[in-house]
Design an enzyme around this catalytic site. Sequence first.
Site, PDB file in Angstrom:
ATOM      1  N   TYR A 158      -2.507  -0.263   9.809  1.00  0.00           N
ATOM      2  CA  TYR A 158      -2.617  -0.601   8.546  1.00  0.00           C
ATOM      3  C   TYR A 158      -1.371  -0.503   7.748  1.00  0.00           C
ATOM      4  O   TYR A 158      -0.717  -1.602   7.247  1.00  0.00           O
ATOM      5  CB  TYR A 158      -3.740  -0.071   7.755  1.00  0.00           C
ATOM      6  N   SER A 185       0.787  -1.315  -0.106  1.00  0.00           N
ATOM      7  CA  SER A 185      -0.241   0.015   0.078  1.00  0.00           C
ATOM      8  C   SER A 185       0.810   1.192   0.234  1.00  0.00           C
ATOM      9  O   SER A 185       1.934   1.093   0.518  1.00  0.00           O
ATOM     10  CB  SER A 185      -0.968   0.111   1.367  1.00  0.00           C
TER      11      SER A 185
END
Length: 348
Positions: free
Chosen positions: A161, A136
């Site tokens: 995350y 990501s």
Amino acid sequence: MNYKSLDPSKIYLITGAAGFIGHFLSKKLLDQGCRVIGIDNLNDYYDVNLKLARLDKLQAYDNFTFIKGDISDKETVFGSFEEYRPNVVINLAAQAGVRYSIENPDVYIQSNIIGFYNILEACRHHPVEHLIYASSSSVYGANKKVPFEETDFVDHPVSLYASTKKSNELMAYTYSHLYKIPATGLRFFTVYGPMGRPDMAYFGFTDKYFSNEPIKIFNNGDFDNDLYRDFTYIDDIITGIEGLISKPSVEMVPHKIYNIGNNNPEKLMMFIETLEKALSNATGRNVEFIKEFEPIKPGDVPATYASTDLLQETVGFKPTTSIEEGLQRFADWYVEYYEVNKKISALV
């Protein structure tokens, strides 16, 4: 793009197949006659009906096999590898979302760390030609140097995350080093489009409008220092992944990381205006969001902007979908899928 056509004799295992990117990638491979094994736990992080709608489209193909299961369950993962012997594995199953990770950390460790470990172990014991996995853009944290490059320092993630995605990159590198697993990590930059994730801002803004609720914009109303995002249309993302499938790293440690984004960041407010225009076109009426401005949230970053030079050098990757075109496709899909005309009638 300069890449080989995919080999339909090979078996492709895609985790998160009922997810946004997983669905479109599976469909692209199925359309080319490839055998696809899809795994998804169909969790309720967002509307399960949308996941089922994506899955229904895939199950119309004879060359698609679906396994309902969680990658954090080792037996599910190993059983799938033992039964189907995939040649290529694309791990897109993960618990997504920056803000959600602050409230629900357990599920991120379960899915993104334990789940990915299970995938790596399965690739170790059942060797594959290529493992591609989702990282990501969040790994760049509050990096102020733009555009972000793969060689940038990424040791200061600002959300759990992001930490799990950075951990995935480290784990994949180690397994590539120890067991020569050809692995490629993809740092995705704000993917959008039809059948997208309802937790993404553009989708949530649209939901709010048709519920006659204000949208929250986390930039303090500071238009001079607005948030920038590298919005990347789903078709461009799929083309990039498709190009990389037949391009595993051949370096001493066969592990590579690529940014996969639009390389053309948009101001958030400009993005919102473009979405308003697209929805106006799709509904035949003037759409204007009710806006509320708030401070930036913990874990959010001011700008995401990808350098995609490395991916372009490798497979000729160059996004072709403008923000106007991409948002119009989303708006047209949304209006049809949710039968918006009925909602509009209720508003007037």
